[in-house]
Scaffold this motif. Structure first.
Motif, PDB file in Angstrom:
ATOM      1  N   GLY A 255       0.448  -1.035  -0.033  1.00 43.93           N
ATOM      2  CA  GLY A 255      -0.451  -0.133  -0.166  1.00 43.93           C
ATOM      3  C   GLY A 255       0.413   1.538  -0.030  1.00 43.93           C
ATOM      4  N   GLN A 258       1.009   2.692  -3.410  1.00 38.12           N
ATOM      5  CA  GLN A 258       0.850   2.965  -4.488  1.00 38.12           C
ATOM      6  C   GLN A 258       0.195   4.535  -3.652  1.00 38.12           C
ATOM      7  OE1 GLN A 258       0.348   1.537  -6.732  1.00 38.12           O
ATOM      8  NE2 GLN A 258       0.964  -0.559  -6.501  1.00 38.12           N
ATOM      9  N   SER A 262       0.132   7.806  -6.733  1.00 37.32           N
ATOM     10  CA  SER A 262      -0.930   8.087  -6.669  1.00 37.32           C
ATOM     11  C   SER A 262      -1.060   9.858  -7.077  1.00 37.32           C
ATOM     12  CB  SER A 262      -2.049   7.741  -6.359  1.00 37.32           C
ATOM     13  OG  SER A 262      -3.042   8.933  -5.543  1.00 37.32           O
TER      14      SER A 262
ATOM     15  N   LEU C 305      -6.786   6.467 -16.872  1.00 35.22           N
ATOM     16  CA  LEU C 305      -7.307   6.812 -15.511  1.00 35.22           C
ATOM     17  C   LEU C 305      -7.759   7.910 -15.660  1.00 35.22           C
ATOM     18  CD1 LEU C 305      -3.369   6.748 -14.097  1.00 35.22           C
ATOM     19  CD2 LEU C 305      -5.588   4.814 -13.978  1.00 35.22           C
ATOM     20  N   ALA C 309     -11.261   7.302 -13.071  1.00 34.22           N
ATOM     21  CA  ALA C 309     -11.902   8.545 -11.833  1.00 34.22           C
ATOM     22  C   ALA C 309     -13.580   9.324 -12.358  1.00 34.22           C
ATOM     23  CB  ALA C 309     -10.581   9.588 -11.955  1.00 34.22           C
ATOM     24  N   SER C 319      -2.781  -1.400 -10.927  1.00 31.84           N
ATOM     25  CA  SER C 319      -2.335  -1.486  -9.330  1.00 31.84           C
ATOM     26  C   SER C 319      -3.067  -1.618  -8.013  1.00 31.84           C
ATOM     27  CB  SER C 319      -1.089  -1.158  -9.308  1.00 31.84           C
ATOM     28  OG  SER C 319      -1.111   0.619 -10.496  1.00 31.84           O
ATOM     29  N   PHE C 322      -8.296   1.976  -5.643  1.00 28.55           N
ATOM     30  CA  PHE C 322      -8.354   3.624  -5.225  1.00 28.55           C
ATOM     31  C   PHE C 322      -7.196   4.313  -6.051  1.00 28.55           C
ATOM     32  CE2 PHE C 322      -4.270   2.801  -3.140  1.00 28.55           C
ATOM     33  CZ  PHE C 322      -4.075   1.801  -2.936  1.00 28.55           C
ATOM     34  N   LEU C 323      -6.484   3.795  -6.745  1.00 31.76           N
ATOM     35  CA  LEU C 323      -5.544   4.481  -7.800  1.00 31.76           C
ATOM     36  C   LEU C 323      -5.971   4.864  -8.979  1.00 31.76           C
ATOM     37  CD1 LEU C 323      -1.624   3.012  -7.732  1.00 31.76           C
ATOM     38  CD2 LEU C 323      -2.799   5.435  -6.859  1.00 31.76           C
ATOM     39  N   ASN C 326      -8.922   7.349  -8.288  1.00 35.05           N
ATOM     40  CA  ASN C 326      -8.414   8.243  -7.749  1.00 35.05           C
ATOM     41  C   ASN C 326      -9.691   8.434  -6.547  1.00 35.05           C
ATOM     42  OD1 ASN C 326      -6.126  10.653  -7.608  1.00 35.05           O
ATOM     43  ND2 ASN C 326      -7.557  11.955  -9.249  1.00 35.05           N
ATOM     44  N   GLN C 328     -10.046   8.261  -2.099  1.00 31.70           N
ATOM     45  CA  GLN C 328      -9.282   7.638  -1.027  1.00 31.70           C
ATOM     46  C   GLN C 328     -11.086   6.805  -0.275  1.00 31.70           C
ATOM     47  OE1 GLN C 328      -7.106   7.344  -0.079  1.00 31.70           O
ATOM     48  NE2 GLN C 328      -5.644   7.857  -1.467  1.00 31.70           N
ATOM     49  N   ASP C 456      -4.971   0.570   1.144  1.00 36.31           N
ATOM     50  CA  ASP C 456      -4.589  -0.641   1.309  1.00 36.31           C
ATOM     51  C   ASP C 456      -4.700  -2.001   1.506  1.00 36.31           C
ATOM     52  OD1 ASP C 456      -1.949   1.473   2.061  1.00 36.31           O
ATOM     53  OD2 ASP C 456      -2.163   0.841  -0.095  1.00 36.31           O
TER      54      ASP C 456
END
Lengths: 305, 309, 547
Positions: A255, A258, A262, C305, C309, C319, C322-323, C326, C328, C456
């Protein structure tokens, strides 16, 4: 008499109108992508990348610019590049203007072969590795000289200057100078150069811009962060996230990496267009300043006198 | 007999000494080219050796023309060669006249302000880095969200997926190149145009010549030396091309027209550490360019009086 | 006449001059023979088993790939200070930024200006062919004996994995150490929007056929409301092969199917795989029915991306969810879930593929006079104690960051200082170059106590539940010998370029499916069979190294 001059005036007008209209549309077409860069630099990156931005900024913000302003690396890069441009251009001009003049004297022995030899180098070069070894052995690595000396003369430019000398400086003037007892060097300095303002200004522009945009030599020869040119700093910022992705992907992707990725890729996207504006603006402002030297009318008086 | 041979030698030396200043002016350039261009030239040997980094360039063993044989007999090389040639020639044909026309047009503009603004805008794209140019091209040409396709659809057409069509690659490459460089390229012509004696115009006008005629008979001829030289030099770059731009524009679908010598060499060199092979291809490339340059130079000398040397 | 003669003479002189000039060029020093590795200790005392490694303070030079301008690895970093205390060895580090890496790497070898230890990053940023080339040139030292004698921790760890064979080159030597041994996490990370699936009345698919049905539902019902793209991706890291090639029995890695597949114990090119034609059919169907993003082959990752988003995509490989989104906010990214690897009517194994060992990322060069010292030093990075050091010291509460434990000291988190962008950045700035050498960092017992961020945790949960149980060994990494590379480099490039081109054209419908046969015969005319033969020889070597 009156009617004749009226007719002449009208014909001139139509031509001008057509000329200006075409140029105007041309300017629009060229200007649009520039305008796009401007609005993209203040829009949200995701909007830009999904094609939403084409006439107005979307989600306007100045984040890109604020990051740039706060970046010490970018300012350092500016300084280095500015110093490099001034110093480099002076050296370039000194070498090019003198060399090109000497090369116009094709009636002298050895000039033609030397011309050939110089041109030969435009096509054949030993390549990166031997040049790197040479620069290294001269102790120029991590100094500004590695950015100035290799490539200090462009044969292409010498050829252009030489062509200009031959076609724009009348032989009568040169003969007059000889009769007046001027040596070659004096002729060059007192007669040829003052008449060559357009080409000198153009060369200053060509070489100057070349230095401003240069990054490959810095990439090869400079490891000291304090000596990075602006373009190298920018590339480090923009491509950072692409390399990072591949590397972090392999890093088992826990994590922590990552999250960092970002942040970094976001920052790179935000910066992308703002950075172009910031690095290109100074150059755009230079040309208008140089332009007065590129204006016609220089030849008036020289022949008549 | 003896005297005849002896005389030229002595007068040669005398001519050189008498004109020593010319040679003095040339000296800095000579030093530069000798040191930085001819000095490293021994590196050309890499193309003829089995280069081993541990042994160095000199210590590596000779391989003769092995690498040349290898790529010349490969099935793919000629296709790549053709791509390179086609791309360059097309770019020259389409891109060469436009800066000249632009310079001629700008030269006719009376208003200094309009001139300045147009010029500044026109050469601005030259400074934008290639990476950004290609991103913009991809965005503008996107089939789903690009501006160009939006315009096409507004006129009732179907969106075109430009970037994957091999046949369109050359056009996109050439025209985006024109867009980026036409303003900048016109500068050298503008500089030459400013050197024209204004009395020539006065004389022409008194003879009743129209604007177009003035351009045809005064401006163009005065540009001829610069045009010819630029043409010769462009011809010398015929196996070149903007490496970085092509690399960024490449995608799997268009390789049959978009794979050029420089990108091929890069893939083999940096990608597979085949230094000798890529160096050999580079030498081949340069030889061709040089021959073309010599040919074009000779032709121009026969036709006119301008040539490189 | 005169000009031509003098011209020719001048040219001849120049050519001769340049050849001789080369002789005088400095820096072309030869590397000579690689220093012997049989324990000769050239003047510095060496401790074979205990610490410190040497009695006098010794310095080793190192070059590290630094992926961020903020990461200036130096000997003052926490881990290096601890290592210096323990071993009496100091590391003098030169950083090379990622942007300049490839050229500087090649130039380092070409100019023979090498550090004692070369770190090419956890992603092993060096070509397999480079390793062979430079090993051949004697610039990389073979490490077999040294590792056996002086690297007990490393050897014990790597011996657990048969994939260790991938570290051997054709001449039977190991020229580098792997920088990364990581816990198996499933490698490829495909995600599907489970919320949309549920809303539309579908279960998470377990077969390819069900997956296609789901994609059709995404397309027809437009759950995102903005023009849903059922399946999206981009070349260069976000391919869709885990969804499509995997269920056909092809091995795949991160997102792309492997170019070299193992079929019946032999290596074949992916285009020769028995299911490749079916793959083309399937991809073509996905594309023409608008189930696959029409811009799949040209869009950049940034464009992909942007779609992510905007929450427009139904399924993708990336990967982290959440990436990709975009976000949290778990309510957003947890809409996506990893599926288990699919089966299909052609293939009934549930499998994803991964090795625990990365290709070699740490090399000792011919410039190193005391390779045994270097090896012992590096070996310690793989211990549990070093792993603990890599997390850094405890937070002193002075704003400089550090580890913070919970009351009962069972769980810790990493606090960062103001400048750092999260824990990874913090670690690489001040504590340890985890982007370059990892050792035991990720699976020592100590690391299990790390409290991860929510995203994560979700990612790890997905991996452990849906992918890890099905991990099988990855396709072998094969090294060709220097001679083989020389003969086949051009063929390999031609084959891969052509196949990628034809594949994209067939998938997008620019060429008919029937072109497949022509494609194969064209590939063979390019030399495919020679290439396959070379790789099979390499595979036989690999198999014998596994023992």
């Amino acid at each position: 008499m009156q009617r004749e001059s009226n007719k002449r005036k009208k014909r001139v007008e139509v031509f001008d109108v057509v000329n200006i209209v075409i140029l105007f549309f041309f300017t629009l077409v060229i200007a649009y992508p520039l305008y796009f860069v401007l609005i993209a630099s203040v829009s949200a990156p995701t909007a830009v990348n999904s094609g939403q931005v084409w006439l107005w900024p979307v989600n306007a913000n100045f984040n890109g610019y604020s990051i740039v302003m706060q970046s010490a690396e970018i300012w350092r890069g500016y300084l280095v590049t500015a110093a490099l441009t001034v110093l480099g251009t002076l050296i370039n001009l000194a070498l090019t203007l003198t060399g090109a003049y000497a090369l116009t004297k094709t009636h002298l022995p050895g000039i033609r072969p030397i011309m050939f030899l110089f041109t030969f180098t435009m096509f054949f070069s030993g390549g990166l590795i031997p040049t790197y070894l040479l620069v290294s052995s001269l102790g120029m690595r991590d100094t500004i000289w590695a950015l100035i000396l290799p490539g200090a003369v462009s044969m292409y430019n010498i050829i252009l200057v030489r062509t200009f000398y031959r076609s724009s400086i009348p032989n009568e003037l040169l003969d007059a100078a000889v009769i007046d007892g001027c040596s070659e060097i004096k002729t060059l300095l007192r007669v040829v150069l003052p008449l060559s303002k357009p080409i000198v200004a153009t060369m200053a522009l060509f070489y100057g811009v070349g230095h401003w945009n240069q990054y490959f030599q810095a990439l090869i020869y400079i490891r000291d962060k304090n000596l990075y040119t602006l373009q190298l700093v920018i590339r480090n910022l923009l491509l950072e996230s692409k390399n990072l992705l591949n590397n972090l992907v392999q890093a088992g992707g826990m994590g922590m990496s990552q999250e960092y990725l970002s942040e970094v890729s976001q920052r790179a996207e935000t910066l992308k267009y703002a950075v172009i504006v910031v690095s290109t603006l100074p150059v755009l402002l230079v040309y208008p300043l140089l332009q007065k030297h590129l204006v016609r009318g220089i030849m008036i008086g020289s022949l008549k006198g | 007999m003896d005297q005849q041979n002896a005389k030229p030698k002595r007068s040669l030396l005398r001519i050189v000494l008498r004109n020593y200043q010319v040679y003095l002016l040339l000296l800095p350039c000579i030093i530069y080219f000798a040191l930085f261009c001819y000095g490293p030239m021994y590196g050309l040997q890499i193309a003829f050796k089995n280069y081993n980094t541990g042994l160095g360039i000199l210590g590596s063993e000779w391989a003769g023309l092995k690498w040349f044989q290898q790529f010349l007999s490969s099935g793919v090389f000629w296709g790549i060669f053709k791509n390179t040639l086609v791309l360059s020639v097309y770019t020259i044909i389409v891109g060469f006249p436009l800066p000249i026309i632009l310079a001629l047009m700008l030269n006719e503009v009376r208003s200094l302000r309009f001139k300045k603004i147009t010029q500044t805008i026109s050469y601005a794209p030259h400074f934008i880095s290639t990476v950004v140019i290609v991103s913009m091209i991809t965005l503008f040409l996107s089939p789903s969200s690009g501006v160009i396709n939006k315009i096409i659809e507004a006129f009732g057409g179907d969106a075109v997926y430009f970037m994957i069509k091999p046949k369109l690659f050359q056009h996109i490459y050439a025209f985006s190149g024109i867009w980026q460089h036409v303003g900048w390229s016109s500068i050298i012509y503008l500089a030459a145009l400013t050197g024209i004696d204004p009395t020539l115009y006065e004389a022409a006008q008194m003879d009743g010549a129209s604007r177009m005629r003035c351009i045809w008979h005064i401006n163009l001829p005065s540009l001829r030396p610069v045009i010819v030289i630029s043409l010769i030099l462009s011809a010398g770059g015929v196996l070149g091309g903007d490496f970085e731009k092509i690399l960024l524009m490449q995608n799997a679908s268009i390789m049959e027209t978009a794979d050029v010598i420089s990108t091929y060499v890069y893939r083999l060199g940096i990608g597979m550490s085949q230094f000798s092979l890529s160096s050999a291809i580079g030498v081949f490339n340069s030889v061709i360019n040089f021959i073309v340059l010599l040919l074009v130079n000779k032709i121009c000398r026969k036709v006119g009086d301008t040539s490189l040397w | 006449m005169k000009t031509r003669k003098s011209l020719a003479a001048l040219l001849a002189c120049i050519m001769l001059m340049s050849i001789f000039a080369g002789c005088n060029a400095n820096g072309e020093s030869q590397s000579g023979t690689p220093s012997e590795e049989s324990g000769q200790v050239s003047g510095v005392s060496f401790n074979e088993a205990d610490f410190p490694i040497t009695d006098e303070p010794t310095t080793l030079t190192a070059v590290m790939l630094s992926q961020s301008p903020n990461w200036e690895y130096n000997s003052d970093m926490y881990i290096f200070k601890k290592m210096e205390e323990l071993t009496n060895v100091k590391l003098e580090i030169t950083n090379i930024p990622g942007e300049q890496w490839w050229e500087q790497l090649q130039l380092m070898f070409a100019s023979n200006e090498l550090p004692d230890i070369l770190f090419v990053g956890v992603g092993a940023f060096i070509n397999a062919s480079d390793v062979i080339t430079y090993a051949n040139a004697g610039q990389l030292l073979p490490l077999n004996d040294l590792l056996e004698k002086y690297a007990p921790t490393y050897t014990a760890l790597t011996d657990q994995y048969p994939e260790k064979a991938k570290l051997y080159t054709p001449d039977g030597n190991m020229y580098g150490m792997t920088a990364l041994i990581y816990p198996v996490d499933g490698n490829a990370r495909p995600f599907i929007n489970q919320q949309w699936a549920g809303d539309l009345g579908y279960e998470m698919p377990e077969t390819y056929e069900d997956f296609v049905e789901l994609l059709k539902a995404f397309r027809d019902s437009d759950p995102s409301g903005q023009g849903t793209i059922p399946l999206s991706g981009s070349a260069g890291g976000n391919e869709v092969d885990p969804f499509v090639a995997g269920p056909l029995g092809m091995t795949y890695g991160w997102s792309n199917k492997d170019t070299w597949q193992v079929v019946d114990g032999k290596i074949v090119h992916v285009t020769q795989h028995p299911m490749y034609e079916q793959y083309l059919k399937n991809m073509n169907e996905l594309y023409s029915e608008k189930l696959l993003d029409q811009e799949y082959y040209t869009q950049s990752q940034s464009e992909l991306l942007a779609k992510g988003a905007a929450m427009r995509v139904g399924a993708y490989v990336h990967s982290a969810h959440f990436l990709f989104t975009n976000s949290q906010d778990p309510a957003v990214y947890d809409q996506y879930r990893m599926p288990v690897p699919f089966t299909s009517e052609y293939f009934d194994e549930i499998a994803c593929y991964q090795d625990a060992i990365n290709p070699a990322g740490i090399f000792i060069t011919s410039a190193c006079e005391n390779p045994e010292i270097a090896v012992r030093y590096l070996d310690y990075f793989f211990t549990d104690e070093a792993a603990e050091w890599m997390y850094g010291p405890e937070d002193q509460g002075d704003g400089k960051g550090g580890i913070e434990w919970t009351e009962d000291r069972t769980v810790f988190k990493i606090n960062t200082d103001e400048d750092s962008d999260g824990a990874y950045d913090y670690t690489n700035r001040y504590i340890a170059p985890t982007n370059v050498i990892i050792g035991n960092y990720y699976y020592s017992d100590f690391s299990k106590k790390l409290e991860m961020a929510l995203g994560d945790q979700s990612l790890t949960y997905n991996q452990q539940t849906y992918r890890v149980p099905y991990v099988k060994p990855a396709a072998p990494t094969l090294y060709l010998s220097a001679a083989e590379i020389e003969q086949t480099a051009m063929i390999a490039d031609a084959v891969n370029t052509y196949y990628a081109q034809m594949e994209s054209k067939i998938v997008m419908g620019e060429e008919p499916l029937e072109s497949y046969a022509d494609m194969i015969s064209h590939l063979e005319s390019l030399g495919l069979n020679d290439l396959v033969e070379a790789y099979n020889t390499a595979y036989d070597r690999y198999k014998s190294n596994m023992n």
